[in-house]
Design an enzyme around this catalytic site. Sequence first.
Site: not given
Length: 459
Positions: A273, A404
Amino acid sequence: MAELVLQVDSLDLEGRGIARSEGKVVFIAGALPGERVRAEIIGRKPKFDRARLIEVLQESPLRVRPACPHFGLHAGACGGCSMQHVDARAQVAIKQRVLEDALWHLARLRPQRVLRPIEGSPWGYRHRARLAVRYVAKKGGVLVGFHERGSSYVADMHECRVLPPRVSRLLPPLRELVGALSLRERLPQIEVAVGQDGRKERIVLVVRVLQAPTEDDRAKLDAFASLHDVAIWLQPGGPHTAAPMNAQQQVELVLSLPEFDLALPFQPTDFTQVNHRINEVLVRTAVRLLDPHPGERVVDFFCGLGNFTLALARRCDAVLGIEGSDELLARAEAAGRRHGLAERTRFLGRNLFEWQMADWEQTTATFGPVDRVLVDPPREGALAVARVLAATPSPPQRVVYVSCNPATLARDCAVLVHEGGWTLAAAGVVNMFPHTSHVESIAMLEPPRSTTAPRDGAC
């Protein structure tokens, strides 16, 4: 092209203002909801037009002065951010609306509960970045930075407010360094990875090289690394070829999850991330929503480095991480051993885009009945996994889906709800990328009530 005066109603998934002219949608980069603007049509399609913002006639109270001098709609503006002209708190509200709109318009779903947004500092958060490099003689030499907005050219940048300050300060000296190398025209990108090395924050620069550096090049790279306290790796081919330039550049980066007493080692080219502080909160939230109990078994689809897998292993008896990358699986498995979690974790390599009912049945036969599932796919989503979960006669008690891409999240939730009878119990946004239109989100789903009775022996 024609000029129009338009009233902006909302934003799209790319952060562009949405207006309508004679019933046709018009996308206007840089325009905000509630604004009245003058715009020029620059492109026409059968179902929509694209327009260039000329003037804001009635300004939104959400509009602020961008902090970065390289942000804007002007020629040469950096394309790394798209929403610096929007108040930081308002950006989160806009992304929440984008998520809710995607769930409703694409899947006809509304969550029973809207989760509080996960957010943090809007500046200096980007611990991973891919910087483009170009030698442009007419612009004074080498450019290092993000691409220009809507262009393949590299922006003329001297700072970046979303990169950590130490990385931002490296942009001008990096330009000087590359300009002094013999391979300056054969060096297309520098990938930045920031992580912990023990208690110290470390920066690794992975330099993509299309020809071997000379001894003089190596000496200059080594001197730069020493002067700026960074490690330099060279990447002559694909990501797997990245390696320290010499023994002095060897470092171990780790992704820390202090709440779970975890430090996950990763290579500079591995997927992690981008926003490490938000990742800590995201993992905490996902574990809380999934709510695993002692005695239960959990499957973590698209487990990667074990970001969620090992945290979950702190809360239940057994976690199976499934992932398509053998390299990431090996690192996740090693991290499990390192933290004394080898007996609670197992890892399996599979192409999850081709997951079938037979795979689920084999998994439950060997691993045992699955009580809870976490899904964290790439932008393509987890359609095959969703279809199997919707169809299985023995579904888990809960699914937490980290996404996402709101569009694929909506599609996959629609399969679970409309085909499998599941309930979208909660959903909310995660502001992983402040000042961009990127929308990260998290959702919790529960199967039909008749299937959720606890199994014998489960706590």
